[in-house]
Design an enzyme around this catalytic site. Structure first.
Site, PDB file in Angstrom:
ATOM      1  N   ASP A  26       0.859  -1.177   0.000  1.00  0.00           N
ATOM      2  CA  ASP A  26       0.000   0.000   0.000  1.00  0.00           C
ATOM      3  C   ASP A  26       0.907   1.243   0.000  1.00  0.00           C
ATOM      4  O   ASP A  26       1.808   1.337   0.842  1.00  0.00           O
ATOM      5  CB  ASP A  26      -0.849  -0.070   1.285  1.00  0.00           C
ATOM      6  CG  ASP A  26      -1.928   0.976   1.301  1.00  0.00           C
ATOM      7  OD1 ASP A  26      -1.688   2.078   0.785  1.00  0.00           O
ATOM      8  OD2 ASP A  26      -3.018   0.671   1.838  1.00  0.00           O
TER       9      ASP A  26
ATOM     10  N   LYS B 101       2.747  14.310 -14.868  1.00  0.00           N
ATOM     11  CA  LYS B 101       1.654  15.279 -14.875  1.00  0.00           C
ATOM     12  C   LYS B 101       0.394  14.585 -14.328  1.00  0.00           C
ATOM     13  O   LYS B 101       0.280  13.389 -14.544  1.00  0.00           O
ATOM     14  CB  LYS B 101       1.502  15.685 -16.326  1.00  0.00           C
ATOM     15  CG  LYS B 101       0.364  16.520 -16.690  1.00  0.00           C
ATOM     16  CD  LYS B 101       0.444  16.897 -18.146  1.00  0.00           C
ATOM     17  CE  LYS B 101      -0.902  17.378 -18.582  1.00  0.00           C
ATOM     18  NZ  LYS B 101      -1.850  16.320 -18.876  1.00  0.00           N
TER      19      LYS B 101
ATOM     20  N   HIS C 197       5.583  15.281 -21.162  1.00  0.00           N
ATOM     21  CA  HIS C 197       5.959  14.329 -22.219  1.00  0.00           C
ATOM     22  C   HIS C 197       6.093  14.993 -23.598  1.00  0.00           C
ATOM     23  O   HIS C 197       6.698  14.435 -24.482  1.00  0.00           O
ATOM     24  CB  HIS C 197       4.991  13.138 -22.256  1.00  0.00           C
ATOM     25  CG  HIS C 197       3.724  13.388 -22.997  1.00  0.00           C
ATOM     26  ND1 HIS C 197       2.618  13.940 -22.411  1.00  0.00           N
ATOM     27  CD2 HIS C 197       3.384  13.181 -24.289  1.00  0.00           C
ATOM     28  CE1 HIS C 197       1.666  14.055 -23.312  1.00  0.00           C
ATOM     29  NE2 HIS C 197       2.087  13.595 -24.460  1.00  0.00           N
TER      30      HIS C 197
ATOM     31  N   LYS D 120       9.226  14.662 -27.345  1.00  0.00           N
ATOM     32  CA  LYS D 120       9.004  14.517 -28.790  1.00  0.00           C
ATOM     33  C   LYS D 120      10.202  15.091 -29.550  1.00  0.00           C
ATOM     34  O   LYS D 120      10.630  16.219 -29.288  1.00  0.00           O
ATOM     35  CB  LYS D 120       7.717  15.259 -29.207  1.00  0.00           C
ATOM     36  CG  LYS D 120       6.448  14.668 -28.575  1.00  0.00           C
ATOM     37  CD  LYS D 120       5.206  15.415 -29.049  1.00  0.00           C
ATOM     38  CE  LYS D 120       3.984  15.104 -28.192  1.00  0.00           C
ATOM     39  NZ  LYS D 120       3.431  13.777 -28.339  1.00  0.00           N
TER      40      LYS D 120
ATOM     41  N   GLU E 131      -6.731  17.756 -31.307  1.00  0.00           N
ATOM     42  CA  GLU E 131      -6.894  16.302 -31.197  1.00  0.00           C
ATOM     43  C   GLU E 131      -8.227  15.924 -31.825  1.00  0.00           C
ATOM     44  O   GLU E 131      -9.210  16.666 -31.702  1.00  0.00           O
ATOM     45  CB  GLU E 131      -6.900  15.883 -29.736  1.00  0.00           C
ATOM     46  CG  GLU E 131      -5.600  16.176 -29.030  1.00  0.00           C
ATOM     47  CD  GLU E 131      -5.572  15.575 -27.623  1.00  0.00           C
ATOM     48  OE1 GLU E 131      -5.116  14.439 -27.491  1.00  0.00           O
ATOM     49  OE2 GLU E 131      -6.043  16.239 -26.686  1.00  0.00           O
TER      50      GLU E 131
ATOM     51  N   ASP F 221      -5.475  20.661 -18.376  1.00  0.00           N
ATOM     52  CA  ASP F 221      -4.889  19.455 -18.964  1.00  0.00           C
ATOM     53  C   ASP F 221      -3.762  19.773 -19.946  1.00  0.00           C
ATOM     54  O   ASP F 221      -2.793  19.030 -20.049  1.00  0.00           O
ATOM     55  CB  ASP F 221      -6.014  18.682 -19.691  1.00  0.00           C
ATOM     56  CG  ASP F 221      -5.590  17.287 -20.116  1.00  0.00           C
ATOM     57  OD1 ASP F 221      -4.782  16.666 -19.393  1.00  0.00           O
ATOM     58  OD2 ASP F 221      -6.092  16.801 -21.150  1.00  0.00           O
TER      59      ASP F 221
ATOM     60  N   HIS G  47       1.847  21.499 -21.620  1.00  0.00           N
ATOM     61  CA  HIS G  47       2.289  21.260 -22.995  1.00  0.00           C
ATOM     62  C   HIS G  47       2.348  22.530 -23.857  1.00  0.00           C
ATOM     63  O   HIS G  47       3.354  22.802 -24.512  1.00  0.00           O
ATOM     64  CB  HIS G  47       1.357  20.254 -23.690  1.00  0.00           C
ATOM     65  CG  HIS G  47       1.166  18.980 -22.917  1.00  0.00           C
ATOM     66  ND1 HIS G  47       2.156  18.429 -22.155  1.00  0.00           N
ATOM     67  CD2 HIS G  47       0.101  18.144 -22.796  1.00  0.00           C
ATOM     68  CE1 HIS G  47       1.716  17.308 -21.601  1.00  0.00           C
ATOM     69  NE2 HIS G  47       0.469  17.126 -21.960  1.00  0.00           N
TER      70      HIS G  47
ATOM     71  N   LYS H 189     -10.321  18.967 -27.997  1.00  0.00           N
ATOM     72  CA  LYS H 189     -10.614  17.577 -28.326  1.00  0.00           C
ATOM     73  C   LYS H 189     -11.732  17.566 -29.370  1.00  0.00           C
ATOM     74  O   LYS H 189     -12.493  18.520 -29.493  1.00  0.00           O
ATOM     75  CB  LYS H 189     -11.068  16.837 -27.072  1.00  0.00           C
ATOM     76  CG  LYS H 189      -9.985  16.801 -26.007  1.00  0.00           C
ATOM     77  CD  LYS H 189      -9.853  15.427 -25.400  1.00  0.00           C
ATOM     78  CE  LYS H 189      -8.782  15.374 -24.342  1.00  0.00           C
ATOM     79  NZ  LYS H 189      -7.498  14.856 -24.814  1.00  0.00           N
TER      80      LYS H 189
HETATM   81  C1  BG6 Z   1      -1.976  14.432 -22.076  1.00  0.00           C
HETATM   82  C2  BG6 Z   1      -3.382  14.878 -21.839  1.00  0.00           C
HETATM   83  O1  BG6 Z   1      -1.094  15.064 -21.187  1.00  0.00           O
HETATM   84  O2  BG6 Z   1      -1.611  14.737 -23.418  1.00  0.00           O
HETATM   85  C3  BG6 Z   1      -4.335  14.233 -22.839  1.00  0.00           C
HETATM   86  O3  BG6 Z   1      -3.770  14.533 -20.512  1.00  0.00           O
HETATM   87  C4  BG6 Z   1      -3.859  14.470 -24.252  1.00  0.00           C
HETATM   88  O4  BG6 Z   1      -5.658  14.725 -22.656  1.00  0.00           O
HETATM   89  C5  BG6 Z   1      -2.400  14.096 -24.398  1.00  0.00           C
HETATM   90  O5  BG6 Z   1      -4.667  13.690 -25.109  1.00  0.00           O
HETATM   91  C6  BG6 Z   1      -1.868  14.488 -25.762  1.00  0.00           C
HETATM   92  O6  BG6 Z   1      -0.593  13.953 -25.934  1.00  0.00           O
HETATM   93  P1  BG6 Z   1      -0.076  13.446 -27.332  1.00  0.00           P
HETATM   94  O7  BG6 Z   1       1.334  13.031 -27.095  1.00  0.00           O
HETATM   95  O8  BG6 Z   1      -0.983  12.321 -27.740  1.00  0.00           O
HETATM   96  O9  BG6 Z   1      -0.203  14.605 -28.254  1.00  0.00           O
END
Ligand code: BG6
Length: 500
Positions: free
Chosen positions: A96, A161, A191, A195, A229, A248, A253, A349
């Site tokens: 845990d 994140k 992340h 890239k 997206e 988000d 990002h 989105k």
């Molecule tokens: C994430 C978000 O950090 O990044 C998601 O929580 C999003 O909502 C994603 O879809 C997008 O990442 P990538 O690498 O697919 O462009």
């Protein structure tokens, strides 16, 4: 960054959230890809911590099966030699996250592994867990003495994140981490910085004599950054209801893309030099007001020829939800390089296509020369950095159409990564994990950067929390976003590029 090209030192990697999605989708495949490129530590012990009961064999087997399924999509099989390097020493520890006993057992286990495999005391802790556990795990690791350096080896912590939910929670989390760890032990992942195309922004700007001299308000009219997206919220309705597009995507990002585009040249590629330049850029951004930001929420529609539900009809989403799935904003950077050059940002989105790009629009050429010709308007030039799914750089400029008359047409020079480089298979976490193992924090966010980003969006979060959007849903799934986003640019006499 992956320039050092030597395997990192021996170490143990402890993954909290060993049975989670992140571990199987990204961390393990990234380690496998590092083995492929011979950039995995020669002696590595992987420890998985999670609350379920599992044997080490079951854990390893499940991860290998998932890897096999993912590789099969590219008609590839698991290479046993490479897998052997990842899985040579994998141990599952059931525990845990909130109990002290988990950490005392972990301490004993790490001691044993270190002794058997001579890992030099090096341990990387990876928090691949829901953010509500970040503070608890860091605190318990601290209390158990697991993150003390003691002159032997390194102790590092990777945090995923979301890093906080607003300024106050980000500050509280930083304070909690910094109680037991030093800033240089903490690796906050965004992340997007993993890239290749994002990392290439620095090469484009600073390794070429061509671009940097024109990278300023004398030559640039404005910048458009798009992270579109086509997917909806999928299975993450519950998470999204308490998050929304702004939290988000923007302080993390999108702002990282702004920082890469707008920061001043650092004096070296040293992590501190780069992070200092980014931090300065954040400080120069003009405080945002509600008038600079628009929000949207998707309705039903058609995306890639398929019917798509409205956000309010998604699983675990309230039928009256006021949560935004789209954000558009205008930011101004108050420094000598950028004063008067708006940066327009949008993300959403269920838009028409998946497309991430940074588009730089240059000022128009003076028209006088063309007054006597049939040309009635000069197009401006664009430099477009394509981040994903297309990866490349496009320069649009005017050319004369062949023939006796002076007629102009906007044409493009196109560089595509795939035409020049054979890319090794990657999930986007390889560089980030490798960098952390060698102690290079360039691509990770420092505490002050995270807090500066939250501070910028804070007035918008507060303003939106106090007003219910009247026109939600306000864009159809499969469209380019709400009309309010067009109005934002129209006010300045500009318009968005098509999302394509
Ligand atoms: C994430 C978000 O950090 O990044 C998601 O929580 C999003 O909502 C994603 O879809 C997008 O990442 P990538 O690498 O697919 O462009």
């Amino acid at each position: 960054m992956l320039s050092h090209k030597a395997p990192p030192p021996p170490c143990a990697i402890v993954i909290f959230g060993a049975n989670g999605d992140l571990t199987k989708r990204l961390i393990i495949p990234a380690l496998y890809n590092l083995a492929r490129t011979r950039l995995l530590p020669e002696r590595l012990a992987l420890v998985g911590v999670d609350h379920n009961k599992k044997t080490s064999e079951e854990w390893t087997g499940a991860l290998k099966d998932f890897l096999a399924q993912s590789l099969a999509k590219n008609n590839e099989e698991v290479d046993e030699t490479l897998w052997g390097q990842v899985a040579r020493s994998m141990t599952f520890l059931s525990g845990d996250f909130e109990k002290n006993d988990t950490y005392s057992r972990l301490k004993d286990l790490l001691g044993d592994l270190d002794e058997k495999q001579s890992l030099g005391g090096n341990v990387l802790f990876y928090m691949a867990v829901a953010d509500r556990f970040f503070g608890t795990i860091a605190g318990k690791l601290g209390e158990a003495g697991l993150v003390e350096i003691n002159g032997k080896g390194f102790r590092r912590l990777i945090v995923e994140k979301p890093f906080g939910h607003d300024l106050a929670s980000a500050k509280a989390l930083n304070a909690c981490l910094l109680k037991y760890l030093k800033e240089e032990q903490i690796y906050r992942i965004d992340h997007f910085l993993g890239k290749e195309t994002v990392q290439n922004i620095m090469a484009l700007r600073f390794a070429n004599g061509l671009f940097e001299p024109i990278w300023n308000r004398d030559r640039i009219d404005h910048v458009q950054i798009t992270v579109a997206e086509s997917i909806g919220v999928e299975t993450r309705g519950k998470f999204y209801e308490s998050t929304g597009a702004l939290r988000d995507m923007v302080p993390n990002h999108l702002f990282q893309l702004v920082a890469m585009t707008a920061m001043e040249p650092p004096v070296s590629f040293d992590a501190e030099d780069i992070r200092a330049k980014k931090a300065e850029m954040f400080r120069a951004i003009h405080p945002l007001s509600l008038g600079d930001v628009v929000r949207g929420q998707y309705d039903s529609g058609i995306v890639s020829d398929q019917k798509a539900k409205a956000y309010r009809a998604e699983d675990n989403v309230s039928p009256e939800s006021a949560v935004e799935t789209y954000v558009g904003m205008r930011i101004l950077i108050d420094n000598w390089r950028w004063a008067g050059v708006p940066f327009y940002l949008r993300t959403g989105k269920r838009l028409t296509k998946r497309s991430t790009e940074i588009a730089i629009r240059f000022k128009r050429a003076p028209y006088a020369l063309f007054r006597e010709t049939p040309v009635d308007e000069l197009d401006a030039d664009w430099l477009i950095l394509k981040i994903q799914p297309e990866e490349g750089i496009r320069l649009r400029f005017n050319a004369k159409r062949p023939g006796p008359a002076m007629a102009l047409e906007s044409v493009a020079m196109n560089f595509q990564y795939k035409d020049y480089f054979k890319q090794a298979p990657a999930v986007g976490y390889e560089t980030l994990i490798y960098d952390c193992l060698i102690g290079d924090a360039t691509l990770f966010q420092r505490a002050d950067q995270v807090e500066a980003a939250w501070a910028l969006v804070e007035p918008v979060l507060e303003g939106w929390a106090n007003t219910t959007p009247r026109h939600f849903p306000n864009y159809a799934a499969g469209s380019e976003g709400p009309s309010a986003a067009n109005d934002l640019l129209a006010r300045d006499g500009r318009s968005w590029r098509r999302i394509n």
